[in-house]
Design a protein around this motif. Structure first.
Motif, PDB file in Angstrom:
ATOM      1  N   ILE A  86       0.846  -1.198   0.000  1.00  0.00           N
ATOM      2  CA  ILE A  86       0.000   0.000   0.000  1.00  0.00           C
ATOM      3  C   ILE A  86       0.879   1.244   0.000  1.00  0.00           C
ATOM      4  O   ILE A  86       0.630   2.208  -0.745  1.00  0.00           O
ATOM      5  N   TYR A  87       1.911   1.224   0.819  1.00  0.00           N
ATOM      6  CA  TYR A  87       2.861   2.349   0.896  1.00  0.00           C
ATOM      7  C   TYR A  87       3.507   2.588  -0.474  1.00  0.00           C
ATOM      8  O   TYR A  87       3.542   3.719  -0.968  1.00  0.00           O
ATOM      9  N   PHE A  88       4.012   1.528  -1.083  1.00  0.00           N
ATOM     10  CA  PHE A  88       4.720   1.633  -2.358  1.00  0.00           C
ATOM     11  C   PHE A  88       3.805   2.167  -3.462  1.00  0.00           C
ATOM     12  O   PHE A  88       4.169   3.078  -4.214  1.00  0.00           O
ATOM     13  N   GLU A  89       2.595   1.622  -3.555  1.00  0.00           N
ATOM     14  CA  GLU A  89       1.662   2.031  -4.607  1.00  0.00           C
ATOM     15  C   GLU A  89       1.209   3.478  -4.427  1.00  0.00           C
ATOM     16  O   GLU A  89       1.073   4.227  -5.404  1.00  0.00           O
ATOM     17  N   ASN A  90       0.974   3.886  -3.182  1.00  0.00           N
ATOM     18  CA  ASN A  90       0.554   5.272  -2.942  1.00  0.00           C
ATOM     19  C   ASN A  90       1.693   6.256  -3.166  1.00  0.00           C
ATOM     20  O   ASN A  90       1.456   7.392  -3.593  1.00  0.00           O
ATOM     21  N   PHE A  91       2.909   5.830  -2.874  1.00  0.00           N
ATOM     22  CA  PHE A  91       4.068   6.683  -3.161  1.00  0.00           C
ATOM     23  C   PHE A  91       4.159   6.953  -4.661  1.00  0.00           C
ATOM     24  O   PHE A  91       4.310   8.104  -5.094  1.00  0.00           O
ATOM     25  N   ILE A  92       4.036   5.909  -5.473  1.00  0.00           N
ATOM     26  CA  ILE A  92       4.099   6.075  -6.924  1.00  0.00           C
ATOM     27  C   ILE A  92       2.971   6.975  -7.422  1.00  0.00           C
ATOM     28  O   ILE A  92       3.188   7.879  -8.238  1.00  0.00           O
ATOM     29  N   ALA A  93       1.761   6.742  -6.909  1.00  0.00           N
ATOM     30  CA  ALA A  93       0.604   7.539  -7.350  1.00  0.00           C
ATOM     31  C   ALA A  93       0.797   9.011  -7.030  1.00  0.00           C
ATOM     32  O   ALA A  93       0.474   9.886  -7.846  1.00  0.00           O
ATOM     33  N   LYS A  94       1.329   9.305  -5.837  1.00  0.00           N
ATOM     34  CA  LYS A  94       1.508  10.702  -5.434  1.00  0.00           C
ATOM     35  C   LYS A  94       2.585  11.375  -6.258  1.00  0.00           C
ATOM     36  O   LYS A  94       2.425  12.530  -6.679  1.00  0.00           O
ATOM     37  N   VAL A  95       3.687  10.680  -6.503  1.00  0.00           N
ATOM     38  CA  VAL A  95       4.747  11.255  -7.332  1.00  0.00           C
ATOM     39  C   VAL A  95       4.228  11.513  -8.740  1.00  0.00           C
ATOM     40  O   VAL A  95       4.456  12.579  -9.329  1.00  0.00           O
ATOM     41  N   ASN A  96       3.493  10.543  -9.291  1.00  0.00           N
ATOM     42  CA  ASN A  96       2.941  10.709 -10.642  1.00  0.00           C
ATOM     43  C   ASN A  96       1.984  11.880 -10.726  1.00  0.00           C
ATOM     44  O   ASN A  96       1.927  12.587 -11.741  1.00  0.00           O
TER      45      ASN A  96
END
Length: 395
Positions: A86-96
């Motif tokens: 969850i952490y990894f996927e949300n990090f990518i989404a926020k950066v994108n």
């Protein structure tokens, strides 16, 4: 009518006081501005590869323990593993969502469920008491040292692992061949690797203060690799705590007002990921600004224009009133012109108008002086931030 002079004097004083108090008539508006990141990534890195490389993927004898209202417990499910994704996927989404990098390429994840990380590097020559024989650590070696120390003290698997990965003395969890392959197959300039994620949590009740508290502390380590020059740029460890606090008259009540344990862990992972993403890239944030309103006919028209986002039209009305004989109106309009200029991106002009507004009364009107000085501070901060943003965007 013996009291007529007194009545007139009182009436005049009331009118005067009302005129002064018009500077209490304010409105607020939410606007969005760009803030620089607190960690600057060089402008040469615009194509980023990112990999889930979490070595803490199997149950951990330290992170699978938690406290529930004074009772120590051990979980049966591996909530860290779910939270890490969850952490990894949300990090990518926020950066994108901030559209800062040209490309962000997600690589296949590494599975460490049966793999133990081993650090066999001999650091003795680098910490020798004999200065004549002591070696100097390179920046890459310092990062490997920091990464290895963190992982050795944080990864405590419940079950023995059959396989092993020996840390590379220069690149840690990667080999030069792996990094070169990522560079060749993706065209990425930099690799961001999530090397570790672990969550500690607990729920508490304070009977004396009558409040319930739930906390989740996320432990993460990221590695940054320069794929252009093949360098281990940074091993960055971060601890982030997310908490919930609610009023509760009893422990039973505390269990109903706090989020369920798993919900708290997963929500905390989302929050920590988004917060960390915003430290890496410039980002939009919502802030609040104030402006003055008035019963003056043209200023009422300006209010309507502001509500419709017509700042240039509102500015024309405010500028016209800077010649008004009423100093209150002049001060208000100059202040509002500062906001109009900020909305149009001219921070220098915005600052000049607010300074002029301040000098209409100086310190004679405490409230207006405070409003003006606060806005001057905010605009000055934004000016400094813009210079940082120019460097971060390579302008």
């Amino acid at each position: 009518m013996k009291n007529r002079p007194f009545f007139l004097l009182s009436f005049l004083m009331l009118v005067t006081a009302s005129a002064c108090n018009t500077l209490y008539n304010i409105k607020t508006i939410d606007i969005e501005i760009v803030e620089p990141s607190s960690m600057s990534i060089s402008t040469e890195f615009r194509n980023i590869a990112i990999q889930y490389n979490n070595v803490n993927s199997s149950p951990n004898s330290y992170f699978n323990r938690y406290e529930e209202f004074g009772e120590n417990k051990t979980e049966v499910e591996n909530s860290d593993s779910i939270a890490s994704h969850i952490y990894f996927e949300n990090f990518i989404a926020k950066v994108n969502s901030q559209a800062f990098f040209d490309t962000l390429i997600t690589l296949d994840e590494h599975d460490y469920s049966t793999v133990a990380v081993i650090d066999t590097i001999d650091y003795t020559p680098y910490f020798s008491e004999d200065s004549t024989s002591r070696k100097v650590l390179s920046p890459d070696q310092i990062n490997v040292l920091n990464s290895g120390y963190f992982l050795k003290n944080s990864v405590k698997p419940v079950r023995t692992k059959n396989d092993s990965l020996i840390m590379h003395p220069q690149f840690g969890l990667y080999t030069p061949e792996q990094l070169q392959n990522i560079r060749n197959t993706t065209g990425a300039d930099m690799l961001l690797s999530l090397d570790f994620f672990g969550a500690l949590d607990g729920s508490y009740f304070d009977r004396r203060l009558e409040y319930a508290n739930e906390q989740v502390t996320n432990w993460t380590q990221w590695s940054f690799y320069d794929l252009i020059n093949m360098k281990y740029v940074l091993a960055y460890s971060k601890i982030d705590t997310v908490g919930w606090m609610e009023y509760a008259i009893s422990q039973n009540k505390a269990t109903t007002v706090l989020p369920p344990r798993n919900d708290a862990i997963y929500n905390a992972a989302e929050i920590s990921a988004e917060n960390y993403a915003l430290t890496l890239v410039p980002h939009w944030v919502e802030v609040q600004r104030m402006y003055y309103n008035s019963g003056h006919v043209e200023l009422q028209q300006a209010d309507e224009l502001v509500e419709n986002g017509q700042w240039l039209e509102a500015a024309k009305l405010w500028r016209k009133q800077t010649k008004n004989e009423n100093e209150n109106i002049v001060a208000k309009c100059m202040f509002n012109l500062g906001l109009a200029c900020e909305m149009e991106g001219d921070l220098e002009a915005a600052l000049a108008w607010v300074v002029k507004s301040y000098h209409v009364f100086g310190q004679k009107n405490e409230l207006h002086a405070q409003n003006s000085m606060e806005y001057i501070r905010l605009l000055s901060t934004r000016q400094a931030d813009m210079k940082i943003l120019e460097r971060q965007f390579g302008e």
